[in-house]
Enzyme design. Structure first.
Site, PDB file in Angstrom:
ATOM      1  N   ASP A 246       0.732  -1.093   0.040  1.00  0.00           N
ATOM      2  CA  ASP A 246      -0.150   0.045   0.106  1.00  0.00           C
ATOM      3  C   ASP A 246       0.802   1.165   0.204  1.00  0.00           C
ATOM      4  OD1 ASP A 246      -2.815   1.206   0.253  1.00  0.00           O
ATOM      5  OD2 ASP A 246      -1.758   2.045   2.070  1.00  0.00           O
TER       6      ASP A 246
ATOM      7  N   GLU B  40       0.681   5.737   0.422  1.00  0.00           N
ATOM      8  CA  GLU B  40      -0.036   7.091   0.798  1.00  0.00           C
ATOM      9  C   GLU B  40       0.873   8.189  -0.124  1.00  0.00           C
ATOM     10  OE1 GLU B  40      -2.753   6.801   2.108  1.00  0.00           O
ATOM     11  OE2 GLU B  40      -2.367   5.061   3.179  1.00  0.00           O
TER      12      GLU B  40
ATOM     13  N   HIS C 122      -5.290   6.477   7.257  1.00  0.00           N
ATOM     14  CA  HIS C 122      -4.867   5.676   6.414  1.00  0.00           C
ATOM     15  C   HIS C 122      -3.370   5.615   6.679  1.00  0.00           C
ATOM     16  CE1 HIS C 122      -8.079   5.282   3.282  1.00  0.00           C
ATOM     17  NE2 HIS C 122      -8.438   6.112   3.953  1.00  0.00           N
TER      18      HIS C 122
ATOM     19  N   ASP D  91      -2.543  -0.401   6.720  1.00  0.00           N
ATOM     20  CA  ASP D  91      -3.426  -0.935   5.558  1.00  0.00           C
ATOM     21  C   ASP D  91      -2.847  -2.053   4.835  1.00  0.00           C
ATOM     22  OD1 ASP D  91      -5.022   1.227   6.224  1.00  0.00           O
ATOM     23  OD2 ASP D  91      -4.789   2.508   4.155  1.00  0.00           O
TER      24      ASP D  91
END
Length: 243
Positions: A7, A9, A153, A158
């Site tokens: 994941d 960001e 998040h 995640d």
């Protein structure tokens, strides 16, 4: 088989607008079991966040100011994922950003897709649960994965949640045990049970009202744009066949 649950960001929604990666989180699974190896890195994006993006991640430019730039962590990141199958929720988003970051470093790094294979868990969820919400939070709720500690998040958190959800979604093995170092050293309790192959008639599934409303709104939007949608063509045929 080696899987890396990944994941990222970012500073915004589109890399084509110059947005950058600010965090990468990876969890390694070997033969569908956690190996204990993870990769986590905050990255100095060298640019501002787009409005709203900072609130989603809780990260600030002040926090990221002393973190390495992507060029400084590229080799370490590629070494971790090289040769694996990446499992990513909405893979086009993360892969687009990562490919863009690598392209900024010159031709010497090539493309990430030449080093890995990619499985999109969002597409997998849509196939299994058509017409329903399939965000990571929705999947966790549906599959019994505890995400109560997910207030913002975060790439590594995640990735850990997605690992549990993906194992359950693909008839996973058992408790993945990310809660703490102490719990991972102890006895693991079963969380994701093996799902038997159904041999009888398919069960009737009650779709939540809000999901039906979202689906209908989407169908109406397609009709307005295209003049019709696939349901307008197929539904009468299905009804006549049923009759």
């Amino acid at each position: 088989m080696r899987h890396i649950i990944l994941d990222t960001e970012t500073t915004g929604l589109e890399w084509k607008k110059g947005n950058r990666v600010v965090e990468i989180g990876c969890v390694e699974l070997i033969e569908r079991r956690p190996s204990g190896r993870t990769y986590h890195q905050y990255i100095n994006p060298e640019r501002e966040f787009e409005p709203g993006a900072q609130e989603v991640t809780g990260l600030t430019l002040e926090f990221l100011a002393d973190k390495p730039k992507f060029a400084q962590i590229a080799d370490e990141f590629l070494a971790f994922v090289d040769g694996a199958e990446l499992v990513i929720h909405n893979a086009a988003f993360d892969m687009g950003f990562l490919e863009h970051e690598l392209s900024r470093l010159g031709d010497g790094y090539g493309k990430l897709r030449d080093r890995v294979t990619v499985q999109d868990s969002l597409e997998l969820a849509r196939q299994r649960y058509p017409g329903q919400r399939n965000s990571l939070d929705a999947l966790c709720k549906r599959l019994g994965v505890d995400n109560s500690h997910r207030q913002l998040h975060g790439a590594l958190l995640d990735a850990q949640l997605l690992a549990e959800a993906w194992l359950a979604l693909t008839a996973g093995q058992g408790e993945i045990g990310f809660a703490s170092a102490e719990s991972s050293a102890g006895t693991r309790s079963s969380r994701a049970a093996v799902i038997p192959i159904a041999t009888g008639p398919r069960p009737s599934i009650a779709v939540p009202v809000e999901d039906l409303e979202l689906h209908q709104a989407r169908v109406e939007a397609i009709r307005r744009k295209a003049g019709r949608c696939v349901w307008d063509v197929e539904a009468p045929a299905a009804e006549s066949a049923a009759g």
